[in-house]
Design a protein around this motif. Structure first.
Motif, PDB file in Angstrom:
ATOM      1  N   MET A  49    -107.477 -63.839   8.483  1.00 57.65           N
ATOM      2  CA  MET A  49    -107.651 -64.936   9.426  1.00 57.65           C
ATOM      3  C   MET A  49    -107.033 -66.203   8.850  1.00 57.65           C
ATOM      4  O   MET A  49    -106.963 -66.357   7.635  1.00 57.65           O
ATOM      5  CB  MET A  49    -109.139 -65.151   9.699  1.00 57.65           C
ATOM      6  N   GLY A  50    -106.591 -67.075   9.709  1.00 57.78           N
ATOM      7  CA  GLY A  50    -106.041 -68.349   9.273  1.00 57.78           C
ATOM      8  C   GLY A  50    -106.030 -69.329  10.425  1.00 57.78           C
ATOM      9  O   GLY A  50    -106.289 -68.956  11.573  1.00 57.78           O
ATOM     10  N   SER A  51    -105.701 -70.563  10.145  1.00 58.23           N
ATOM     11  CA  SER A  51    -105.677 -71.588  11.190  1.00 58.23           C
ATOM     12  C   SER A  51    -104.544 -71.358  12.174  1.00 58.23           C
ATOM     13  O   SER A  51    -104.574 -71.874  13.290  1.00 58.23           O
ATOM     14  CB  SER A  51    -105.552 -72.982  10.558  1.00 58.23           C
ATOM     15  N   ASP A  52    -103.537 -70.577  11.769  1.00 61.10           N
ATOM     16  CA  ASP A  52    -102.446 -70.198  12.666  1.00 61.10           C
ATOM     17  C   ASP A  52    -101.926 -68.834  12.224  1.00 61.10           C
ATOM     18  O   ASP A  52    -102.323 -68.298  11.193  1.00 61.10           O
ATOM     19  CB  ASP A  52    -101.331 -71.257  12.683  1.00 61.10           C
ATOM     20  N   PHE A  53    -101.037 -68.272  13.032  1.00 59.58           N
ATOM     21  CA  PHE A  53    -100.538 -66.926  12.770  1.00 59.58           C
ATOM     22  C   PHE A  53     -99.790 -66.826  11.441  1.00 59.58           C
ATOM     23  O   PHE A  53    -100.044 -65.896  10.666  1.00 59.58           O
ATOM     24  CB  PHE A  53     -99.676 -66.449  13.942  1.00 59.58           C
ATOM     25  N   PRO A  54     -98.879 -67.746  11.113  1.00 66.57           N
ATOM     26  CA  PRO A  54     -98.189 -67.638   9.825  1.00 66.57           C
ATOM     27  C   PRO A  54     -99.142 -67.665   8.622  1.00 66.57           C
ATOM     28  O   PRO A  54     -98.932 -66.941   7.640  1.00 66.57           O
ATOM     29  CB  PRO A  54     -97.245 -68.842   9.809  1.00 66.57           C
ATOM     30  N   THR A  55    -100.195 -68.462   8.704  1.00 62.32           N
ATOM     31  CA  THR A  55    -101.173 -68.517   7.614  1.00 62.32           C
ATOM     32  C   THR A  55    -101.910 -67.185   7.489  1.00 62.32           C
ATOM     33  O   THR A  55    -102.082 -66.657   6.384  1.00 62.32           O
ATOM     34  CB  THR A  55    -102.181 -69.665   7.839  1.00 62.32           C
ATOM     35  N   LEU A  57    -100.831 -64.294   8.428  1.00 62.32           N
ATOM     36  CA  LEU A  57     -99.858 -63.305   7.968  1.00 62.32           C
ATOM     37  C   LEU A  57     -99.634 -63.420   6.458  1.00 62.32           C
ATOM     38  O   LEU A  57     -99.564 -62.405   5.746  1.00 62.32           O
ATOM     39  CB  LEU A  57     -98.546 -63.501   8.716  1.00 62.32           C
ATOM     40  N   LEU A  58     -99.549 -64.627   5.959  1.00 64.54           N
ATOM     41  CA  LEU A  58     -99.394 -64.853   4.523  1.00 64.54           C
ATOM     42  C   LEU A  58    -100.614 -64.323   3.761  1.00 64.54           C
ATOM     43  O   LEU A  58    -100.479 -63.676   2.712  1.00 64.54           O
ATOM     44  CB  LEU A  58     -99.187 -66.338   4.236  1.00 64.54           C
ATOM     45  N   ARG A  59    -101.787 -64.565   4.293  1.00 65.38           N
ATOM     46  CA  ARG A  59    -103.007 -64.061   3.659  1.00 65.38           C
ATOM     47  C   ARG A  59    -103.044 -62.534   3.689  1.00 65.38           C
ATOM     48  O   ARG A  59    -103.469 -61.897   2.718  1.00 65.38           O
ATOM     49  CB  ARG A  59    -104.237 -64.637   4.358  1.00 65.38           C
ATOM     50  N   LEU A  60    -102.612 -61.951   4.799  1.00 62.03           N
ATOM     51  CA  LEU A  60    -102.569 -60.496   4.899  1.00 62.03           C
ATOM     52  C   LEU A  60    -101.611 -59.924   3.872  1.00 62.03           C
ATOM     53  O   LEU A  60    -101.918 -58.939   3.197  1.00 62.03           O
ATOM     54  CB  LEU A  60    -102.167 -60.059   6.311  1.00 62.03           C
ATOM     55  N   HIS A  61    -100.451 -60.541   3.728  1.00 65.88           N
ATOM     56  CA  HIS A  61     -99.476 -60.078   2.740  1.00 65.88           C
ATOM     57  C   HIS A  61    -100.078 -60.130   1.330  1.00 65.88           C
ATOM     58  O   HIS A  61     -99.967 -59.170   0.561  1.00 65.88           O
ATOM     59  CB  HIS A  61     -98.206 -60.928   2.814  1.00 65.88           C
ATOM     60  N   SER A  62    -100.726 -61.230   1.007  1.00 74.30           N
ATOM     61  CA  SER A  62    -101.363 -61.356  -0.312  1.00 74.30           C
ATOM     62  C   SER A  62    -102.443 -60.298  -0.512  1.00 74.30           C
ATOM     63  O   SER A  62    -102.542 -59.692  -1.585  1.00 74.30           O
ATOM     64  CB  SER A  62    -101.975 -62.748  -0.478  1.00 74.30           C
TER      65      SER A  62
END
Length: 113
Positions: A49-55, A57-62
């Motif tokens: 989850m993040g404040s927006d989709f790119p965030t 996605l970055l968290r998912l990648h990590s």
């Protein structure tokens, strides 16, 4: 991946460490010793989850990069290849994306653990 089809992996799970951090949730059965074909082979579902989709996605990648499983093959390399495609960030992603790009995505395999 077998002829364009993701197939379950069975065997002994030697290492199992879930990712954690802000915006990451893992729903799992917890660490198992043996995966066999008599049961559902899904070990875990990673939610980012993040404040927006790119965030998110970055968290998912990590999280996927941090997830440690050895002893069996997983679809983590495949998932990393999917979520790093530029089409995902440019909203040119559709429900047939994986099947349309399976030849490219299928190259993301994990060696025997």
């Amino acid at each position: 991946l077998n002829d364009g089809v993701i197939v379950p992996s069975v065997g002994n799970v030697r290492t199992y460490r879930e990712p954690s951090g802000p915006g990451i949730r893992v729903d799992s059965v917890g660490p198992l010793t043996v995966m066999n074909s008599n049961f559902d082979t899904m070990l875990a579902k990673v939610i980012a989850m993040g404040s927006d989709f790119p965030t998110a996605l970055l968290r998912l990648h990590s999280a996927l990069t941090e997830f440690t499983i050895s002893g069996i093959q997983t679809n983590i390399p495949f998932l990393l290849k999917v979520i790093t495609r530029p089409e995902l960030l440019t909203a040119k992603f559709h429900t047939n994306f994986v099947s349309s790009h399976i030849a490219e995505l299928g190259a993301a395999t994990q060696p025997d653990a």
